[in-house]
Design a protein around this motif. Structure first.
Motif, PDB file in Angstrom:
ATOM      1  N   PHE A  27     -42.944 -10.250  22.814  1.00 24.06           N
ATOM      2  CA  PHE A  27     -42.202  -9.014  22.799  1.00 24.06           C
ATOM      3  C   PHE A  27     -40.750  -9.026  22.891  1.00 24.06           C
ATOM      4  O   PHE A  27     -40.351  -9.801  23.679  1.00 24.06           O
ATOM      5  CB  PHE A  27     -42.784  -8.218  23.725  1.00 24.06           C
ATOM      6  CG  PHE A  27     -44.448  -7.826  23.415  1.00 24.06           C
ATOM      7  CD1 PHE A  27     -45.075  -7.112  22.350  1.00 24.06           C
ATOM      8  CD2 PHE A  27     -45.399  -8.506  24.269  1.00 24.06           C
ATOM      9  CE1 PHE A  27     -46.370  -6.927  22.163  1.00 24.06           C
ATOM     10  CE2 PHE A  27     -46.578  -8.398  24.408  1.00 24.06           C
ATOM     11  CZ  PHE A  27     -47.274  -7.623  22.944  1.00 24.06           C
ATOM     12  N   ARG A  28     -40.161  -8.023  22.020  1.00 20.13           N
ATOM     13  CA  ARG A  28     -39.028  -7.991  22.354  1.00 20.13           C
ATOM     14  C   ARG A  28     -38.555  -6.603  22.498  1.00 20.13           C
ATOM     15  O   ARG A  28     -39.225  -5.483  22.220  1.00 20.13           O
ATOM     16  CB  ARG A  28     -37.954  -8.554  21.009  1.00 20.13           C
ATOM     17  CG  ARG A  28     -38.233 -10.093  21.017  1.00 20.13           C
ATOM     18  CD  ARG A  28     -37.149 -10.550  19.949  1.00 20.13           C
ATOM     19  NE  ARG A  28     -37.163  -9.753  18.675  1.00 20.13           N
ATOM     20  CZ  ARG A  28     -37.827 -10.084  17.666  1.00 20.13           C
ATOM     21  NH1 ARG A  28     -38.810 -11.330  17.691  1.00 20.13           N
ATOM     22  NH2 ARG A  28     -38.349  -9.446  16.615  1.00 20.13           N
ATOM     23  N   HIS A  31     -39.831  -3.510  19.973  1.00 16.54           N
ATOM     24  CA  HIS A  31     -41.204  -3.422  19.595  1.00 16.54           C
ATOM     25  C   HIS A  31     -41.728  -2.228  19.910  1.00 16.54           C
ATOM     26  O   HIS A  31     -41.802  -1.722  20.949  1.00 16.54           O
ATOM     27  CB  HIS A  31     -41.660  -4.774  20.051  1.00 16.54           C
ATOM     28  CG  HIS A  31     -41.464  -6.007  19.290  1.00 16.54           C
ATOM     29  ND1 HIS A  31     -41.727  -7.277  19.896  1.00 16.54           N
ATOM     30  CD2 HIS A  31     -40.869  -6.123  18.301  1.00 16.54           C
ATOM     31  CE1 HIS A  31     -41.301  -8.145  19.144  1.00 16.54           C
ATOM     32  NE2 HIS A  31     -40.838  -7.462  17.946  1.00 16.54           N
ATOM     33  N   ARG A  32     -42.606  -1.784  18.692  1.00 11.67           N
ATOM     34  CA  ARG A  32     -43.592  -0.630  19.025  1.00 11.67           C
ATOM     35  C   ARG A  32     -44.863  -1.237  19.441  1.00 11.67           C
ATOM     36  O   ARG A  32     -45.192  -1.999  18.707  1.00 11.67           O
ATOM     37  CB  ARG A  32     -43.584   0.266  17.713  1.00 11.67           C
ATOM     38  CG  ARG A  32     -42.463   0.760  17.377  1.00 11.67           C
ATOM     39  CD  ARG A  32     -42.411   1.266  15.675  1.00 11.67           C
ATOM     40  NE  ARG A  32     -43.962   1.930  15.555  1.00 11.67           N
ATOM     41  CZ  ARG A  32     -44.138   3.393  15.445  1.00 11.67           C
ATOM     42  NH1 ARG A  32     -43.219   4.113  15.897  1.00 11.67           N
ATOM     43  NH2 ARG A  32     -45.149   3.626  15.390  1.00 11.67           N
ATOM     44  N   VAL A  33     -45.419  -0.713  20.720  1.00  9.16           N
ATOM     45  CA  VAL A  33     -46.585  -1.182  21.133  1.00  9.16           C
ATOM     46  C   VAL A  33     -47.795  -0.136  21.331  1.00  9.16           C
ATOM     47  O   VAL A  33     -47.332   0.854  21.653  1.00  9.16           O
ATOM     48  CB  VAL A  33     -46.363  -2.082  22.431  1.00  9.16           C
ATOM     49  CG1 VAL A  33     -45.525  -3.526  21.776  1.00  9.16           C
ATOM     50  CG2 VAL A  33     -45.576  -1.270  23.330  1.00  9.16           C
ATOM     51  N   LYS A  56     -48.554  -5.237  19.440  1.00  9.24           N
ATOM     52  CA  LYS A  56     -47.953  -4.648  18.569  1.00  9.24           C
ATOM     53  C   LYS A  56     -48.498  -3.698  17.708  1.00  9.24           C
ATOM     54  O   LYS A  56     -49.670  -3.960  17.289  1.00  9.24           O
ATOM     55  CB  LYS A  56     -47.142  -5.742  17.626  1.00  9.24           C
ATOM     56  CG  LYS A  56     -45.989  -6.575  18.574  1.00  9.24           C
ATOM     57  CD  LYS A  56     -45.578  -7.675  17.612  1.00  9.24           C
ATOM     58  CE  LYS A  56     -44.832  -8.787  18.547  1.00  9.24           C
ATOM     59  NZ  LYS A  56     -44.474  -9.922  17.901  1.00  9.24           N
ATOM     60  N   ASN A  59     -45.610  -0.004  11.886  1.00  5.66           N
ATOM     61  CA  ASN A  59     -44.380   0.945  12.020  1.00  5.66           C
ATOM     62  C   ASN A  59     -44.895   2.137  11.100  1.00  5.66           C
ATOM     63  O   ASN A  59     -44.277   3.375  11.176  1.00  5.66           O
ATOM     64  CB  ASN A  59     -42.915   0.686  11.309  1.00  5.66           C
ATOM     65  CG  ASN A  59     -42.341  -0.394  12.011  1.00  5.66           C
ATOM     66  OD1 ASN A  59     -42.514  -0.180  13.545  1.00  5.66           O
ATOM     67  ND2 ASN A  59     -41.578  -1.309  11.766  1.00  5.66           N
TER      68      ASN A  59
END
Length: 94
Positions: A27-28, A31-33, A56, A59
Motif C-alpha cells: 500500500f501507498r 490508496h483507497r482501501v 485495495k 475507484n
C-alpha cells in the motif's frame, strides 16, 4: 456459525491511506482501501491497522459501497466452508 463478540461499533470500513509503516510494501499513501477490524472502532475518523486487514478497493465504488464488502465476504466464505462443507476442487454456482 458462532458469534462475534465486539465491544466497538463498526467492524468494517473504507478510507484513504494517509501513512504507511516502513515494512508495508502493498500500500501507498492515497490508496483507497476497505478493511475488517473487529477490535478497532472503525467509525473513527482515523485508525491504525495492520496491512493484513486492508484490501485495495476500486475507484468506481463509493466509500459507502466499499465499506459493505468485508463483512458480507467473510460471511459468505464462512457459510460456504463451514455450513456447506465445501472441499478443495468443488465449486459453487452463484
Amino acid at each position: 456459525m458462532g458469534i462475534l463478540v465486539v465491544n466497538n461499533l463498526g467492524i468494517e470500513g473504507s478510507g484513504i491511506i494517509t501513512d504507511v509503516g516502513s515494512g508495508v510494501n502493498d500500500f501507498r499513501i492515497g490508496h483507497r482501501v476497505i478493511f475488517f477490524a473487529a477490535n478497532v472502532n472503525c467509525l473513527a475518523t482515523e485508525i491504525r491497522l495492520p496491512s493484513l486487514l486492508c484490501h485495495k478497493t476500486h475507484n468506481s465504488l463509493s466509500f459507502e459501497e466499499s465499506a459493505t464488502i468485508p463483512a458480507v465476504f467473510i460471511t459468505v466464505v464462512q457459510a460456504i466452508i463451514e455450513m456447506d462443507q465445501l472441499d478443495s476442487g468443488e465449486s459453487v454456482l452463484i
